[in-house]
Each structure stands twice: as structure tokens, then as C-alpha cells.
Motif scaffolding. Structure first.
Motif, PDB file in Angstrom:
ATOM      1  N   LEU A   1       0.818  -1.209   0.000  1.00 25.24           N
ATOM      2  CA  LEU A   1       0.000   0.000   0.000  1.00 25.24           C
ATOM      3  C   LEU A   1       0.860   1.270   0.000  1.00 25.24           C
ATOM      4  O   LEU A   1       0.391   2.341  -0.367  1.00 25.24           O
ATOM      5  N   LEU A   2       2.123   1.118   0.399  1.00 30.27           N
ATOM      6  CA  LEU A   2       3.039   2.254   0.393  1.00 30.27           C
ATOM      7  C   LEU A   2       3.838   2.331  -0.899  1.00 30.27           C
ATOM      8  O   LEU A   2       4.694   3.208  -1.055  1.00 30.27           O
TER       9      LEU A   2
ATOM     10  N   GLN B   1      -0.267   5.796  -2.920  1.00 28.06           N
ATOM     11  CA  GLN B   1       0.675   5.842  -1.803  1.00 28.06           C
ATOM     12  C   GLN B   1       0.969   7.266  -1.356  1.00 28.06           C
ATOM     13  O   GLN B   1       1.296   7.511  -0.197  1.00 28.06           O
TER      14      GLN B   1
ATOM     15  N   ASN C   1      -1.065   9.491  -0.763  1.00 25.92           N
ATOM     16  CA  ASN C   1      -2.050   9.887   0.232  1.00 25.92           C
ATOM     17  C   ASN C   1      -1.854   9.146   1.552  1.00 25.92           C
ATOM     18  O   ASN C   1      -2.568   9.410   2.529  1.00 25.92           O
ATOM     19  N   ARG C   2      -0.904   8.215   1.572  1.00 31.73           N
ATOM     20  CA  ARG C   2      -0.630   7.431   2.768  1.00 31.73           C
ATOM     21  C   ARG C   2       0.709   7.815   3.403  1.00 31.73           C
ATOM     22  O   ARG C   2       0.817   7.937   4.612  1.00 31.73           O
TER      23      ARG C   2
ATOM     24  N   SER D   1       1.471   6.656  12.649  1.00 35.33           N
ATOM     25  CA  SER D   1       1.629   5.397  11.915  1.00 35.33           C
ATOM     26  C   SER D   1       0.492   4.454  12.302  1.00 35.33           C
ATOM     27  O   SER D   1       0.301   4.167  13.480  1.00 35.33           O
TER      28      SER D   1
ATOM     29  N   ASP E   1      -2.976  -0.344   9.507  1.00 38.71           N
ATOM     30  CA  ASP E   1      -3.489  -0.617   8.158  1.00 38.71           C
ATOM     31  C   ASP E   1      -2.806   0.230   7.089  1.00 38.71           C
ATOM     32  O   ASP E   1      -3.207   0.203   5.920  1.00 38.71           O
ATOM     33  N   LEU E   2      -1.771   0.975   7.501  1.00 35.00           N
ATOM     34  CA  LEU E   2      -0.961   1.795   6.587  1.00 35.00           C
ATOM     35  C   LEU E   2      -1.742   2.937   5.946  1.00 35.00           C
ATOM     36  O   LEU E   2      -1.314   3.497   4.935  1.00 35.00           O
ATOM     37  N   SER E   3      -2.868   3.309   6.527  1.00 34.99           N
ATOM     38  CA  SER E   3      -3.635   4.417   5.955  1.00 34.99           C
ATOM     39  C   SER E   3      -2.843   5.724   6.034  1.00 34.99           C
ATOM     40  O   SER E   3      -2.997   6.598   5.183  1.00 34.99           O
ATOM     41  N   HIS E   4      -2.003   5.840   7.060  1.00 33.41           N
ATOM     42  CA  HIS E   4      -1.058   6.953   7.156  1.00 33.41           C
ATOM     43  C   HIS E   4       0.242   6.418   7.745  1.00 33.41           C
ATOM     44  O   HIS E   4       0.230   5.625   8.684  1.00 33.41           O
TER      45      HIS E   4
END
Length: 363
Positions: free
Chosen positions: A239-240, A245, A247-248, A308, A311-314
Motif C-alpha cells: 500500500l506504500l 501511496q 495519500n498514505r 503510523s 493498516d498503513l492508511s497513514h
């Protein structure tokens, strides 16, 4: 050649550290290249492993610093990442599970002329080695720690690790992990590490910048490097890497407002005693946090690390903290020199004892 068994002072007793020697010490001061730091050992990681990217980055990065390879030591514990010293044409120590920091402490204290790296993984560093790690950080030992985080135990075939997400299904958690994972950056800042950074294995530019900052720093420097295990935890950080990515990933740069997103539509603002993500359009410019890794108070860096999410959303990336404090090894050498000067006869007697026979008589 730099003899690693030679003490730097009469008061330091040299011992055989079981070091893997470099194959050929350079005979001139000509600039070094990546190939000079490449050993003759076959690299034995699984195809697609993120460790390859980290290894290549390190080989290309070290020559830029002008550090001679005979003055570099890589120490590792146990795990896939711990094969790293074999692949660098420098000195290296492949030590025991979780105890790499203890080897690094002795070496960095006895040999101030060496650049000491500790290579470790999320299991090696944060499980059996957790206690050693936090005390190395709090002491501010002059060592650069690279923590390879793939959120899994790879060497022992896919059990959950201290950084695996809650609910993670693995061979050892068939119904999902119940544990709350460590956030390595938060842990390091909580232990008062004087330098803390994070980078993604595939982001060579970002990784190099963080490594450069860590290497230029005098004191304990921990760099968390996110990397995939293609066999037992494939795609753990995809996801990164994929579309969206931007936006994360929250890239932080010293002295710059923390704004991210494809069009800069997201930002970080203060919220009570912490930080939170907001829409840039919904806040005023003066509300946006300007990143400062040099703050003596670690509460800001800690708050930044708490953005952090599992779920890696940020996910913040870059250098979180970089402050100057006295180092353990410098203070230990000073203390030893002062003790020697204050009581030379006592120190001589101690050295005679340490270098003497296997037995002695106590009156």
C-alpha cells in the motif's frame, strides 16, 4: 590493516572478537566504489527479498562518506537480515539471537576509530533482543542500528513477530494474532534514542537520506527499514508502493510544513497534546505543523510516530528525531582515563590480574 584485537589504551584489554576479516585491505587512498564493499560471498536471500535493495543501497552509499572499509564493522544477531555482514567486504560479527547490541557496546566502547553498524530484524531486535535494544538506545551508544521490519519471522518459516498486525493469520496464529504490535519508531523515541528514522527499502533516495543522517549523527541512531518477505509475508507494505501511496506516506523534511497528498491536500496539525491528519483546505497555514527533528523534548517526535497506523492508511517517513547528547562510549573512556590517572597503581594491579595466571591467592 586495522587490528581489531589491539586495545586503544593500556587499560583496555584486547580480545579475539571472532571477526570476519575483509578479503583485501586497500593499499591506497583512492576513492572507493560499491564493488570495494562487495564481498565474494554468494548472496543467499530468497528472490524478491527486500534485503537485496537495502544491501545495494548500503554498498553504493558507504563510498560517498569516504569511510574506509577497514574501519567499518557490521554486527548482526540471528535472522534473515543477519546474513548481511557476509555480503559486505568489511569486518563483521555474526553474533547470537538478540544480543547484537551487547557486542556493539563492547566494540564501540573499545574502538572509537570504527564505524559500528548493528543489523537486526523485527524478531531479533524486538522480541528476544528487546531489552538489549532499549538499553543501547537509552545509553546513547555511538552505533547505527538498521532494523529490517517485514512484520514476520522469515528464517523460522512464517510465525508472527512483534510487529505483525493485530489479527494477522500466520503459522503460529491460525485464528489471528491477539497481540498489539510494537511501533519501532515509537519504541526508540520512548527509549530516548537521539536519532530515529524510517524508510522504505524500495525508496533508494529516501533510504539514502535517512542513512546519511544516521551516519553523520554521533550517538544511538535507529533506522527502521520497511521491507517485504516475499515468501511468508508478501506484499506487506504494498500500500506504500502502489497507486495512492502519496495519500498514505507522510514524508517529513526538516524545517518544512508537513503537507502530503498528490495535490498537497492533506496536512498534519496539532490536536491537544498530539498530532492528527487534516484536510489542508480546512485549516489555516499557521495550524500546519512545521517539522523539527531537533527538539530536545521527545514528545513531538513521539506524537509524529503515533500517526503510523497498522493498516498503513497513514505512515510518516524520514527523520523523526536528531538531537545531540553525550555518548556512553565517550563517557566510559573518559571515566576510565580519569580512574587510571587518579590511581595508577590500582590500575596497574588490575591489569596484572587480568593478564596474569589462571589462579591467584587471596590473603
Amino acid at each position: 590493516m586495522t587490528d581489531l584485537t589491539t586495545p586503544v589504551a593500556d587499560s583496555l584489554v584486547g580480545t579475539d572478537l571472532g571477526l570476519t576479516a575483509i578479503s583485501e585491505v586497500p593499499k591506497t587512498d583512492e576513492p572507493q566504489k560499491a564493488k570495494d564493499f562487495t564481498s565474494n560471498q554468494e548472496v543467499r536471500w530468497c528472490p524478491g527479498c527486500g534485503d537485496y535493495a537495502i544491501l545495494n543501497t548500503m554498498r553504493n552509499f558507504l563510498p560517498e562518506l569516504g569511510v574506509r572499509r577497514e574501519n567499518v564493522v557490521f554486527i548482526s544477531g540471528i535472522g534473515c537480515s543477519s546474513r548481511f555482514p557476509y555480503y559486505m567486504n568489511t569486518y563483521g560479527v555474526h553474533s547470537i539471537h538478540g544480543r547484537g547490541p551487547t557486542f556493539a557496546t563492547g566494540l564501540a566502547t573499545a574502538r572509537p576509530d570504527l564505524s559500528v553498524f548493528l543489523i537486526t530484524g523485527d524478531g531479533d531486535a524486538l522480541s528476544i533482543g528487546g531489552n538489549h535494544l532499549i538499553h543501547t538506545l537509552r545509553r546513547n551508544l555511538n552505533v547505527t542500528i538498521l532494523l529490517f521490519n517485514n512484520r514476520i519471522y522469515g528464517l523460522t518459516k512464517g510465525q508472527y513477530s512483534p510487529t505483525s498486525e493485530t489479527g494477522k493469520i500466520t503459522k503460529s496464529t491460525p485464528f489471528g494474532s491477539l497481540d498489539n504490535p510494537f511501533n519501532p519508531v515509537s519504541l526508540a523515541i520512548g527509549a530516548e534514542a537521539t536519532f530515529v528514522g524510517r524508510a522504505l527499502d524500495s525508496d533508494r533516495k529516501g533510504l539514502t537520506e535517512v542513512l546519511r543522517g544516521a551516519m553523520e549523527h554521533r550517538g544511538s541512531a535507529l533506522v527502521e527499514i520497511l521491507q517485504d518477505c516475499p515468501v511468508f509475508n508478501d506484499g506487506s507494505f504494498d500500500l506504500l508502493r502502489k497507486d495512492g501511496q502519496e495519500n498514505r506516506i507522510i514524508n517529513v523534511e526538516q524545517g518544512k510544513p508537513i503537507i502530503f497528498g498528490a495535490e498537497g491536500e492533506h496536512c498534519v496539525i496539532r490536536s491537544g497534546h498530539g498530532l492528527e491528519v487534516a484536510k489542508t483546505a480546512n485549516v489555516s497555514t499557521d495550524q500546519i505543523v512545521v517539522h523539527d527533528a531537533t527538539l530536545a523534548d521527545s514528545s513531538y517526535a513521539f506524537a509524529l510516530s503515533r500517526l503510523s497506523e497498522q493498516d498503513l492508511s497513514h505512515f510518516p517517513m524520514g527523520i523523526f528525531r536528531k538531537v545531540s547528547k553525550p555518548t556512553y562510549d565517550d563517557q566510559a573512556r573518559t571515566q576510565l582515563a580519569e580512574a587510571r590517572d587518579a590511581a595508577p597503581h590500582d590500575m596497574a594491579a588490575l591489569q596484572a590480574l587480568l593478564r596474569g595466571k589462571d589462579t591467584w591467592t587471596v590473603d
